[in-house]
Structures are given as structure tokens and as C-alpha cells.
Enzyme design. Structure first.
Site, short mmCIF file in Angstrom:
data_model
loop_
_atom_site.label_atom_id
_atom_site.label_comp_id
_atom_site.label_asym_id
_atom_site.label_seq_id
_atom_site.Cartn_x
_atom_site.Cartn_y
_atom_site.Cartn_z
N GLU A 80 22.49 22.14 -65.25
CA GLU A 80 22.94 23.53 -65.36
C GLU A 80 23.09 24.21 -64.00
OE1 GLU A 80 21.88 25.58 -69.57
OE2 GLU A 80 20.22 25.25 -68.20
N TYR A 81 24.05 25.15 -63.96
CA TYR A 81 24.28 26.00 -62.79
C TYR A 81 24.60 25.19 -61.53
CZ TYR A 81 21.84 28.87 -66.15
OH TYR A 81 21.46 29.46 -67.31
N ARG A 82 25.17 24.02 -61.73
CA ARG A 82 25.55 23.13 -60.62
C ARG A 82 24.36 22.67 -59.78
NH1 ARG A 82 30.72 22.50 -61.19
NH2 ARG A 82 31.96 24.20 -61.99
N LEU A 83 23.19 22.77 -60.38
CA LEU A 83 21.99 22.28 -59.67
C LEU A 83 21.75 20.84 -60.12
CD1 LEU A 83 19.80 25.48 -59.98
CD2 LEU A 83 21.20 24.73 -58.04
N HIS A 84 22.74 20.00 -59.82
CA HIS A 84 22.74 18.63 -60.33
C HIS A 84 21.68 17.76 -59.65
CE1 HIS A 84 26.46 20.25 -61.65
NE2 HIS A 84 27.02 20.21 -60.46
#
Ligand SMILES: Cc1cc2nc3c(=O)[nH]c(=O)nc-3n(C[C@H](O)[C@H](O)[C@H](O)COP(=O)(O)O)c2cc1C
Length: 205
Positions: free
Chosen positions: A181-185
Site C-alpha cells: 500500500e501507498y507505494r511502500l513496496h
């Protein structure tokens, strides 16, 4: 925040063997991908550093390397002989995952390529003769005509064309990327160590 990585079991502490992780991700992809879970981008490079990329099918993998088959006289074939390094990238949309593999390449031995060629569908074998892969083609009719000619030429077993071959990419680095989520890969890279084994590192996404 939903812990997607937890849900998919991707934890750096648990990931010690990139081949085992790759096997698990490939098995997951076989279940969920619409088609061709083994499709991968193959990047090659000319000696003066101009890259090119296309999709090929990953046919086999183990600690020695990742194998694919192709026409050795194609653009990729020439580039791989001139610059013996390649990069692979697999993207599994259904799993929001990417794997990148980089390393030196070697050509598979003729016995291996013969064995694989024998297992192919007869018309794929004929197609390998009919297609001057990556060369200009005047019309589709010409390709179909050549296909018919080779069907007549080889009524029984179809021999492997001498230029039809396979390559192995030996993994020096393998990188796993899991969307969160939220590009917090999550992003883990493994480097093959000289004495065997792997070092691993988490990277900023
Ligand atoms: C899903 C998919 C799988 C493919 N698999 C292969 C393959 O295994 N071997 C191959 O030579 N070309 C395969 N191709 C075709 C290549 O992408 C490419 O068009 C062809 O090999 C010529 O590339 P080149 O001119 O860069 O050498 C595949 C294409 C797609 C879309």
C-alpha cells in the site's frame, strides 16, 4: 494499513534462498496468471551499450541458470554472442510482483537444445525452419509458403535447424519486488557470493 507482504509471506528474515523464493512465486503465478506465467522480458545489449528488450518464455530454472530458447541468428542471438550479459524481468500482475535477474549468459549444449526441440509441436518445429527470425519479410504469404515447403521437405521427424538454440542466464543478482500500500513496496535484492551462497539487502522502493 493492510500488511500485504505479511499476507504473501514476504519477509526478509525468512528469505535466504532466492531460488526457493522464485520457485514459490512462479508456482503462485501459475495458479493466478491469465496466461504465460513464465513470460519474461529479456534485455540484451550491443557491445557499444545500446539495449534492446523483448519477451521470451522461461523454460527451466535452477541454481545454474534460467533457460530460454530462440533463433541464434535473431537480433537477440547476435547481441548475446557479442555481449554475453543479459537481464530478465518477470511481472506477475495478478500477484503485483516483479522479479529481476541479471548475469552472464552461456549457450546451452546441443544435446539440451535437441531434447527440447524434439518435445515441441511439429508445426512449431516447422516454423523454426520457416522463420528467418528478425529479418525483413516481404509478405505473410511468403512465410506461409516457406512453411508449406518445409512441411513437404520434412514429412517425418523435423530436425533442429542449426541456428535454433537456447541460452542460460546465470543469476548474479535476483531482486524481488512485492507491491504494498501507498507505494511502500517491499524490495529485496540477492547477490551471489564468490564462494557460494547469497547476500541479501532490502532496498528503498
Ligand atoms: C508471450 C511471448 C512469448 C515469447 N516467447 C519467445 C521465446 O521463447 N523465444 C523467442 O525466440 N521468441 C519469443 N517471443 C517473441 C519475441 O518476443 C521476439 O519477437 C522474437 O524473439 C524476436 O526478437 P529479436 O528480434 O529481438 O531477436 C515471445 C513473445 C511473446 C509475446
Amino acid at each position: 494499513m493492510t500488511d500485504v507482504s505479511e499476507r504473501n509471506g514476504l519477509k526478509l528474515a525468512d528469505a535466504n534462498d532466492p531460488l526457493a523464493l522464485f520457485t514459490r512465486w512462479m508456482d503462485d503465478a501459475k495458479v493466478s496468471e491469465l496466461n504465460d506465467p513464465n513470460a519474461m522480458s529479456l534485455a540484451t545489449c550491443t557491445p557499444d551499450g545500446r539495449p534492446s528488450v523483448r519477451i521470451v518464455l522461461l523454460k527451466r530454472f535452477n541454481e545454474r541458470g534460467f533457460a530460454f530458447y530462440t533463433n541464434g541468428e535473431s537480433r537477440k542471438g547476435h547481441e548475446l554472442r557479442e555481449n554475453q550479459h543479459a537481464a530478465l524481468c518477470l511481472h506477475w500482475k495478478s500477484r503485483q510482483r516483479q522479479v529481476r535477474i541479471e548475469g552472464p549468459i552461456s549457450e546451452l549444449p546441443p544435446e539440451d537444445v535437441d531434447a527440447y526441440f524434439k518435445r515441441r509441436h511439429r508445426m512449431s518445429q516447422i516454423g523454426a525452419w520457416a522463420s528467418h527470425q528478425s529479418q525483413p519479410l516481404a509478405s505473410r504469404e511468403e512465410l506461409l509458403k516457406r512453411t508449406e515447403e518445409f512441411e513437404k521437405k520434412f514429412p517425418g521427424e523435423v530436425p533442429r535447424p542449426p541456428y535454433w538454440t537456447g541460452f542460460l542466464v546465470k543469476p548474479e543478482t535476483m531482486e524481488f519486488w512485492q507491491e504494498r500500500e501507498y507505494r511502500l513496496h517491499d524490495r529485496f535484492v540477492f547477490h551471489a557470493e564468490a564462494g557460494g551462497g547469497w547476500s541479501k539487502q532490502r532496498l528503498y522502493p
